[in-house]
Design a protein around this motif. Structure first.
Motif, mmCIF file in Angstrom:
data_model
loop_
_atom_site.group_PDB
_atom_site.id
_atom_site.type_symbol
_atom_site.label_atom_id
_atom_site.label_comp_id
_atom_site.label_asym_id
_atom_site.label_seq_id
_atom_site.Cartn_x
_atom_site.Cartn_y
_atom_site.Cartn_z
ATOM 1 N N GLU A 169 -44.381 -2.023 -60.748
ATOM 2 C CA GLU A 169 -45.261 -1.359 -61.706
ATOM 3 C C GLU A 169 -45.843 -0.058 -61.145
ATOM 4 O O GLU A 169 -46.037 0.913 -61.881
ATOM 5 N N ASP A 170 -46.137 -0.047 -59.854
ATOM 6 C CA ASP A 170 -46.742 1.133 -59.229
ATOM 7 C C ASP A 170 -46.185 1.236 -57.813
ATOM 8 O O ASP A 170 -46.508 0.424 -56.946
ATOM 9 N N VAL A 171 -45.318 2.228 -57.576
ATOM 10 C CA VAL A 171 -44.660 2.339 -56.271
ATOM 11 C C VAL A 171 -45.666 2.570 -55.146
ATOM 12 O O VAL A 171 -45.397 2.243 -53.990
ATOM 13 N N THR A 172 -46.818 3.139 -55.466
ATOM 14 C CA THR A 172 -47.814 3.415 -54.422
ATOM 15 C C THR A 172 -48.539 2.158 -53.963
ATOM 16 O O THR A 172 -49.248 2.188 -52.958
ATOM 17 N N ARG A 173 -48.357 1.057 -54.691
ATOM 18 C CA ARG A 173 -49.035 -0.187 -54.332
ATOM 19 C C ARG A 173 -48.075 -1.276 -53.876
ATOM 20 O O ARG A 173 -48.511 -2.331 -53.395
ATOM 21 N N GLU A 174 -46.770 -1.062 -54.019
ATOM 22 C CA GLU A 174 -45.793 -2.042 -53.535
ATOM 23 C C GLU A 174 -45.707 -1.885 -52.015
ATOM 24 O O GLU A 174 -45.436 -0.791 -51.513
ATOM 25 N N PRO A 175 -45.943 -2.961 -51.229
ATOM 26 C CA PRO A 175 -46.117 -2.834 -49.770
ATOM 27 C C PRO A 175 -45.027 -2.049 -49.051
ATOM 28 O O PRO A 175 -45.336 -1.143 -48.273
ATOM 29 N N THR A 176 -43.762 -2.364 -49.283
ATOM 30 C CA THR A 176 -42.699 -1.676 -48.558
ATOM 31 C C THR A 176 -42.653 -0.196 -48.909
ATOM 32 O O THR A 176 -42.614 0.669 -48.036
ATOM 33 N N LEU A 177 -42.639 0.120 -50.200
ATOM 34 C CA LEU A 177 -42.595 1.515 -50.633
ATOM 35 C C LEU A 177 -43.866 2.253 -50.248
ATOM 36 O O LEU A 177 -43.830 3.433 -49.894
#
Length: 501
Positions: free
Chosen positions: A53-61
């Motif tokens: 949903e939000d790449v800035t909050r997905e741990p790896t990304l």
């Protein structure tokens, strides 16, 4: 030099979903916070079977995004500002060197300074940092005298695209590699090959897929191009264009993460920085406006990949040369940490790593010093030195990695996690039993954690694979060197000596 085309007026709305460079002091630059905000644009990313949903909050990304964010912040840091940015003589405003079209050797050296900073930031493990993405567009300007014969409006479109990227400080990624499929099939029979499925008056509609796409999930835009060989490519597949990461009908299917759960900077000094995300980019009737279609059905463009890639190849090789300097420093630090410099075989191994660094760096220095402008006026590094450098780099890279492993010995095998080291019942023993020659036991442990991340871990293996594929396989580089290197002076010297007409 070819005459400049008339400026094509194009809207930036297609490639810029929201204002991203709104800094009042430097309006063409954005800081890390603004960069992160630009990624929250509704893009479709699938990771491990789930929608992100939000790449800035997905741990790896997110860790990779944090690392890239620090690059954008460094544009405002007095210690790195002049290495990452230049001043536009027309406006007096700073802009990112990523979008600097080189018309002089001084411009090439500006790019070099930028590459050095971005390489130092991640030790080169990010092969597609923000300073890389505009290379294909710059190459279109450099070779417009060829491309313009079949695409008369191409230069105006490219110049507009460069202007949009420069004003918004965008992060652009490559969309080049065709998906792997049955090679027995003719180019037109490969269902997954990206192609135009509808031609409209206002643009083109694309379907198909592309592989690789490094950093596209963490970037703003991508430039679509064709990989070699393209001689038998159907006309509907001959396309060079720009696409935003959140384009309707576009989905990015990411590979599995390699640095997940490695947030501890002591145990994983490099992997804790995150990684670039690679994956399959699927186009399902994706529309691209005409102003962002730079070339279509142009057989000239379809068959000059190695020519159009020259600026990109130089950036790749230059980054590898700065990585090589880091490898040489790592080799010496291993010796210093272990106190093995009195062993002749060890000194010889370190010298091999130093040789790798010196030769590769020398090739890149020579490439700039022997740079020449194209017929369209863009200054490009000497292609022969760049090609030989890329070949030398990838052929020796596995051996250099193995040399660092061998120099390290058991230091790579017996690394102790920080949580274990900090136990009160073992810390004193480890401090006493495992001291280095010039470093403490704990410092030595942290150092070999770094060497592990550089040479052994899953992320290190991905980087090694990326470098090999990214630089083009060795046989193809030899063929390119055979084709492009000017041997006329040597031939004429021999003919003159022998009296051969």
């Amino acid at each position: 030099m070819t005459a400049k085309s008339e400026k094509v007026v194009a809207s930036s709305d297609f490639v810029v979903s929201k204002p991203v460079a709104a800094n009042s002091v430097e309006p063409n630059l954005r800081d890390g916070r603004e960069y992160k905000e630009s990624l929250r644009d509704g893009r479709s990313i699938i990771l491990m079977g789930k929608e992100v949903e939000d790449v800035t909050r997905e741990p790896t990304l997110a860790r990779g995004i944090d690392t890239i964010s620090s690059y954008y912040d460094a544009q405002f840091d007095p210690s790195t500002r002049d290495d990452l940015t230049s001043i536009d003589p027309k406006t007096g405003r700073r802009f990112s060197n990523a979008w600097l079209v080189p018309y002089s050797k001084e411009d090439l050296y500006a790019h070099e300074r930028t590459i050095r900073v971005s390489t130092a930031q991640t030790f080169g493990t990010f092969g597609r940092p923000p300073d890389y993405g505009s290379t294909k567009a710059i190459s279109f300007v450099a070779w417009n005298h060829l491309i313009g014969k079949g695409d008369s409006e191409s230069l105006g479109k490219i110049e507009n695209f460069l202007d949009v990227g420069r004003r918004n400080n965008l992060l652009s990624a490559d969309i080049v590699v065709d998906v792997q499929a049955n090679r027995k099939l003719a180019a037109g029979e490969m269902k997954g090959r990206l192609r135009v499925v509808e031609e409209r008056r206002d643009g083109l509609v694309l379907s198909g897929a592309k592989a690789g796409n490094s950093a596209f999930a963490q970037g703003n835009i991508g430039t679509i191009s064709m990989p070699p060989p393209a001689q038998s490519l159907p006309e509907e597949c001959m396309i060079w264009a720009a696409i935003p990461a959140n384009a309707e009908g576009l989905r990015l299917l990411l590979r599995e993460p390699l640095t997940s759960g490695r947030e501890n900077v002591d145990d994983h000094p490099l992997d804790s920085l995150g990684e670039e995300a690679d994956g399959i980019l699927v186009f399902d009737r994706v529309f691209i406006p005409s102003e962002y279609v730079f070339s279509y059905k142009n057989p000239v463009t379809a068959n000059i990949y190695n020519i159009l890639g020259q600026f990109a190849f130089w950036k790749i090789a230059t980054r590898l040369s700065y990585r090589a300097e880091i490898f040489a420093g790592a080799a010496q630090m291993i010796v210093n940490a272990l106190g093995t410099d009195h062993i002749p075989a060890v000194r010889a191994m370190v010298a091999e790593v130093v040789q790798y660094a010196v030769v590769l760096r020398g090739m890149m220095v020579s490439a700039v010093e022997h740079a020449q402008p194209t017929e369209s006026g863009v200054m490009l590094p000497n292609h022969a030195f760049v090609t030989a450098g890329r070949l030398y780099a990838i052929e020796n890279y596995p051996r250099i990695m193995q040399t660092l492993r061998e120099l390290s010995g058991q230091g790579l095998i017996s690394r102790i996690p920080r949580e274990t080291w900090e136990r009160t019942d073992v810390k004193a023993l480890l401090d006493e039993y495992l001291p280095g020659y010039t470093v403490s036991a704990w410092e030595k442990n942290k150092f070999f954690n770094l060497i592990w991340d550089m040479t052994c871990g899953p992320h290190a293996m991905r980087v090694a694979l990326f470098e090999n594929i990214n630089a083009t396989p060795a046989p193809a580089l030899r063929e390119e060197l055979y084709r492009s290197y000017d041997r006329s002076e040597g031939i004429q010297a021999i003919k003159t000596r022998l009296g051969i007409v």
